[in-house]
Design a protein around this motif. Structure first.
Motif, PDB file in Angstrom:
ATOM      1  N   ASN A 268      -4.783   0.039 -10.964  1.00 21.52           N
ATOM      2  CA  ASN A 268      -5.353   1.165 -10.245  1.00 21.52           C
ATOM      3  C   ASN A 268      -4.434   2.369 -10.405  1.00 21.52           C
ATOM      4  O   ASN A 268      -3.210   2.233 -10.410  1.00 21.52           O
ATOM      5  N   PRO A 269      -4.982   3.568 -10.541  1.00 16.05           N
ATOM      6  CA  PRO A 269      -4.125   4.741 -10.767  1.00 16.05           C
ATOM      7  C   PRO A 269      -3.346   5.201  -9.546  1.00 16.05           C
ATOM      8  O   PRO A 269      -2.465   6.052  -9.672  1.00 16.05           O
ATOM      9  N   ARG A 270      -3.643   4.657  -8.374  1.00  9.53           N
ATOM     10  CA  ARG A 270      -2.950   5.082  -7.155  1.00  9.53           C
ATOM     11  C   ARG A 270      -2.284   3.878  -6.483  1.00  9.53           C
ATOM     12  O   ARG A 270      -2.777   2.763  -6.584  1.00  9.53           O
ATOM     13  N   PRO A 271      -1.207   4.094  -5.719  1.00 13.01           N
ATOM     14  CA  PRO A 271      -0.509   2.983  -5.063  1.00 13.01           C
ATOM     15  C   PRO A 271      -1.139   2.549  -3.751  1.00 13.01           C
ATOM     16  O   PRO A 271      -0.664   1.612  -3.111  1.00 13.01           O
TER      17      PRO A 271
ATOM     18  N   LEU B 246      -0.188  -5.891  -8.455  1.00 15.35           N
ATOM     19  CA  LEU B 246      -0.699  -4.522  -8.536  1.00 15.35           C
ATOM     20  C   LEU B 246       0.055  -3.761  -9.618  1.00 15.35           C
ATOM     21  O   LEU B 246       1.286  -3.698  -9.613  1.00 15.35           O
ATOM     22  N   VAL B 247      -0.699  -3.171 -10.556  1.00 10.13           N
ATOM     23  CA  VAL B 247      -0.130  -2.315 -11.591  1.00 10.13           C
ATOM     24  C   VAL B 247      -0.679  -0.911 -11.367  1.00 10.13           C
ATOM     25  O   VAL B 247      -1.892  -0.686 -11.455  1.00 10.13           O
ATOM     26  N   VAL B 248       0.192   0.026 -11.032  1.00  8.72           N
ATOM     27  CA  VAL B 248      -0.237   1.405 -10.799  1.00  8.72           C
ATOM     28  C   VAL B 248      -0.256   2.122 -12.147  1.00  8.72           C
ATOM     29  O   VAL B 248       0.775   2.558 -12.660  1.00  8.72           O
TER      30      VAL B 248
ATOM     31  N   ALA C 104      -2.907   1.184   3.003  1.00  7.70           N
ATOM     32  CA  ALA C 104      -1.865   0.567   2.184  1.00  7.70           C
ATOM     33  C   ALA C 104      -2.375  -0.747   1.593  1.00  7.70           C
ATOM     34  O   ALA C 104      -2.996  -1.555   2.296  1.00  7.70           O
ATOM     35  N   TYR C 105      -2.117  -0.962   0.306  1.00  9.67           N
ATOM     36  CA  TYR C 105      -2.565  -2.199  -0.325  1.00  9.67           C
ATOM     37  C   TYR C 105      -1.944  -3.428   0.323  1.00  9.67           C
ATOM     38  O   TYR C 105      -2.547  -4.510   0.320  1.00  9.67           O
ATOM     39  N   ARG C 106      -0.762  -3.283   0.879  1.00  9.49           N
ATOM     40  CA  ARG C 106      -0.148  -4.455   1.514  1.00  9.49           C
ATOM     41  C   ARG C 106      -0.990  -4.968   2.685  1.00  9.49           C
ATOM     42  O   ARG C 106      -0.853  -6.128   3.094  1.00  9.49           O
ATOM     43  N   ASP C 107      -1.877  -4.100   3.216  1.00 12.57           N
ATOM     44  CA  ASP C 107      -2.721  -4.492   4.345  1.00 12.57           C
ATOM     45  C   ASP C 107      -4.042  -5.116   3.920  1.00 12.57           C
ATOM     46  O   ASP C 107      -4.725  -5.726   4.746  1.00 12.57           O
ATOM     47  N   VAL C 108      -4.425  -4.962   2.648  1.00  9.98           N
ATOM     48  CA  VAL C 108      -5.750  -5.442   2.232  1.00  9.98           C
ATOM     49  C   VAL C 108      -5.731  -6.292   0.965  1.00  9.98           C
ATOM     50  O   VAL C 108      -6.754  -6.887   0.608  1.00  9.98           O
ATOM     51  N   LEU C 109      -4.609  -6.363   0.277  1.00  6.13           N
ATOM     52  CA  LEU C 109      -4.555  -7.057  -1.001  1.00  6.13           C
ATOM     53  C   LEU C 109      -3.784  -8.366  -0.856  1.00  6.13           C
ATOM     54  O   LEU C 109      -2.706  -8.401  -0.258  1.00  6.13           O
ATOM     55  N   ALA C 110      -4.345  -9.437  -1.400  1.00  9.08           N
ATOM     56  CA  ALA C 110      -3.708 -10.751  -1.325  1.00  9.08           C
ATOM     57  C   ALA C 110      -2.335 -10.716  -1.988  1.00  9.08           C
ATOM     58  O   ALA C 110      -2.129 -10.037  -3.004  1.00  9.08           O
ATOM     59  N   GLY C 111      -1.396 -11.472  -1.424  1.00  4.64           N
ATOM     60  CA  GLY C 111      -0.044 -11.484  -1.946  1.00  4.64           C
ATOM     61  C   GLY C 111       0.060 -11.980  -3.370  1.00  4.64           C
ATOM     62  O   GLY C 111       0.986 -11.613  -4.099  1.00  4.64           O
ATOM     63  N   ARG C 112      -0.897 -12.800  -3.798  1.00  3.84           N
ATOM     64  CA  ARG C 112      -0.876 -13.345  -5.152  1.00  3.84           C
ATOM     65  C   ARG C 112      -1.409 -12.365  -6.189  1.00  3.84           C
ATOM     66  O   ARG C 112      -1.335 -12.640  -7.393  1.00  3.84           O
ATOM     67  N   VAL C 113      -1.966 -11.253  -5.759  1.00  5.37           N
ATOM     68  CA  VAL C 113      -2.502 -10.267  -6.701  1.00  5.37           C
ATOM     69  C   VAL C 113      -1.390  -9.313  -7.103  1.00  5.37           C
ATOM     70  O   VAL C 113      -0.751  -8.681  -6.254  1.00  5.37           O
TER      71      VAL C 113
END
Length: 402
Positions: free
Chosen positions: A35-38, A70-72, A59-68
């Motif tokens: 995703n282009p944004r953090p 993230l590449v900004v 914040a992605y830490r609130d909605v994204l699984a820990g196993r995913v």
């Protein structure tokens, strides 16, 4: 299927995050979200960012699984033959399966002067720039919002509630999706806020200048800030990568959301065109399509036949400032019906919807597979009826060798 599989998800909006989280149901799958944004853009609150009541990010830490992972970054090309994506930073990522969830943005306006002088509002950056312009503009200066869909209505109401002089130019009817009763309710609320609504056949915009908006009937509306909310477009990544798209640029898929070109690629959200009959671009459809796309890949990994798309519930929810709104009910053909909930209760429902979207994503992150709204009963017969009425070319089999 044995061994570890790498799933790359392009796009970290509602559909992409839902799909990425759901793919962690299997321990033998690794997931990368590009995703282009953090942060997640909470798109249904962009009008609030413009009005100053929300920052429209989660914040992605609130909605994204820990196993995913993230590449900004931004994907510039998909190489389906090599099963890899090229990043703007210069690197590449290989994949076994790809989920295409690039979303949508502002459509390029063709009206003279619109590109130069109008302010779009479909992305976080566009909303932030518009907010800065408004902050630097006197409160008494005239503001014109062009486009009377949900974004235009919400933006006009938000700004008027904060004391701005707002004109809403419809280019036709106010709230085209709304039922006549719902439209009357919205018009009444806008009038209470002091919004001037310009509708009818003569309300089509023919030109935009630095200080005015010209209409087809010859009128010229003074406008120090012109907000452009007419239409959405999708990124051209699929077309640039040699994949089949519809006329808008959405990835063409079959009814399992699988690309007609490659069984290892599925699509979700605003950028998907199943059987050439895309669902309405909306947050209502984004998360269910993300879950459905993930389920298609999960079924393939399990050696099972993926289910076909269906959507059993439709509605439209519009805020009218912070204290009013409308919840417009619809039938299973996605056509508005007479029933709606307006005023204060409508505002509370709208706020509940805005809160529920990240809650659904975080729920799926904590317990992948728990999201069930895309499996609501109903909708299958209506979808089949639509496909019979508007047949598309028969796609290649979704069960071709992978």
């Amino acid at each position: 299927m044995t061994g570890n599989s790498h799933v790359v998800v392009i796009g970290g909006g509602y559909a992409g995050v839902m799909a990425a989280n759901r793919m962690t149901m299997r321990d033998d799958v690794t997931v990368t979200l590009i995703n282009p944004r953090p942060d997640l853009v909470h798109r249904v609150r962009l009008h609030q960012l413009v009005g100053g009541s929300d920052d429209a990010v989660v914040a992605y830490r609130d909605v994204l699984a820990g196993r995913v992972r993230l590449v900004v970054d931004t994907v510039t090309r998909i190489d389906a033959a090599e099963r890899s994506v090229t990043l703007a930073s210069g690197g590449t990522l290989d994949y076994d399966y790809l989920i295409y969830a690039v979303g949508s943005g502002s459509a390029e306006p063709s009206v003279p002067g619109a590109v130069e002088f109008a302010r779009p509002l479909a992305t976080l950056e566009e909303a932030q720039r518009l907010r800065a312009v408004l902050d630097a503009t006197p409160a008494t200066a005239p503001v014109t919002v062009v486009g009377a869909g949900p974004t235009g209505i919400e933006t006009a109401a938000e700004l008027a509630e904060r004391g701005r002089r707002v004109t809403l130019v419809c280019g036709g009817v106010l709230g085209p999706y709304l039922h006549t009763r719902g439209r009357r309710s919205v018009a009444k609320r806008l009038a209470e806020l002091g919004v001037t609504v310009v509708d009818g056949s003569g309300a089509k915009v023919t030109g935009v200048t630095r200080h005015a908006v010209r209409l087809a009937d010859g009128r010229e509306l003074p406008s120090e800030v012109t907000v452009w909310t007419v239409g959405f477009g999708v990124p051209d990544l699929a077309a640039r990568s040699g994949l089949s798209t519809d006329a808008v640029g959405r990835l063409l898929t079959d009814e399992t959301l699988t690309s007609v070109d490659d069984a290892r690629i599925v699509a979700a959200g605003d950028s998907a065109a199943p059987s050439g009959q895309a669902l309405r671009m909306s947050c209502l459809n984004a998360s269910p399509l993300g879950a459905r796309a993930a389920d298609t890949l999960l079924s393939r990994l399990a050696g099972e036949q993926p289910d076909h798309l269906h959507q059993g519930f439709y509605a439209q929810c519009i805020s009218l400032g912070r204290s009013a709104g409308i919840y417009q009910f619809a039938n299973r053909s996605d056509a508005a019906v007479w029933l709606h909930i307006g005023a204060g209760p409508g505002a509370r429902i709208k706020e509940l919807v805005c809160r529920k979207i990240p809650q659904h994503l975080s729920g799926e992150a904590r317990k992948p597979g728990s999201y069930r709204l895309h499996r609501m009963p109903g909708g299958v017969a209506k979808r089949r009826e639509l496909l019979r009425a508007h047949p598309a070319e028969e796609p290649a089999s979704a069960d071709r060798a992978v």
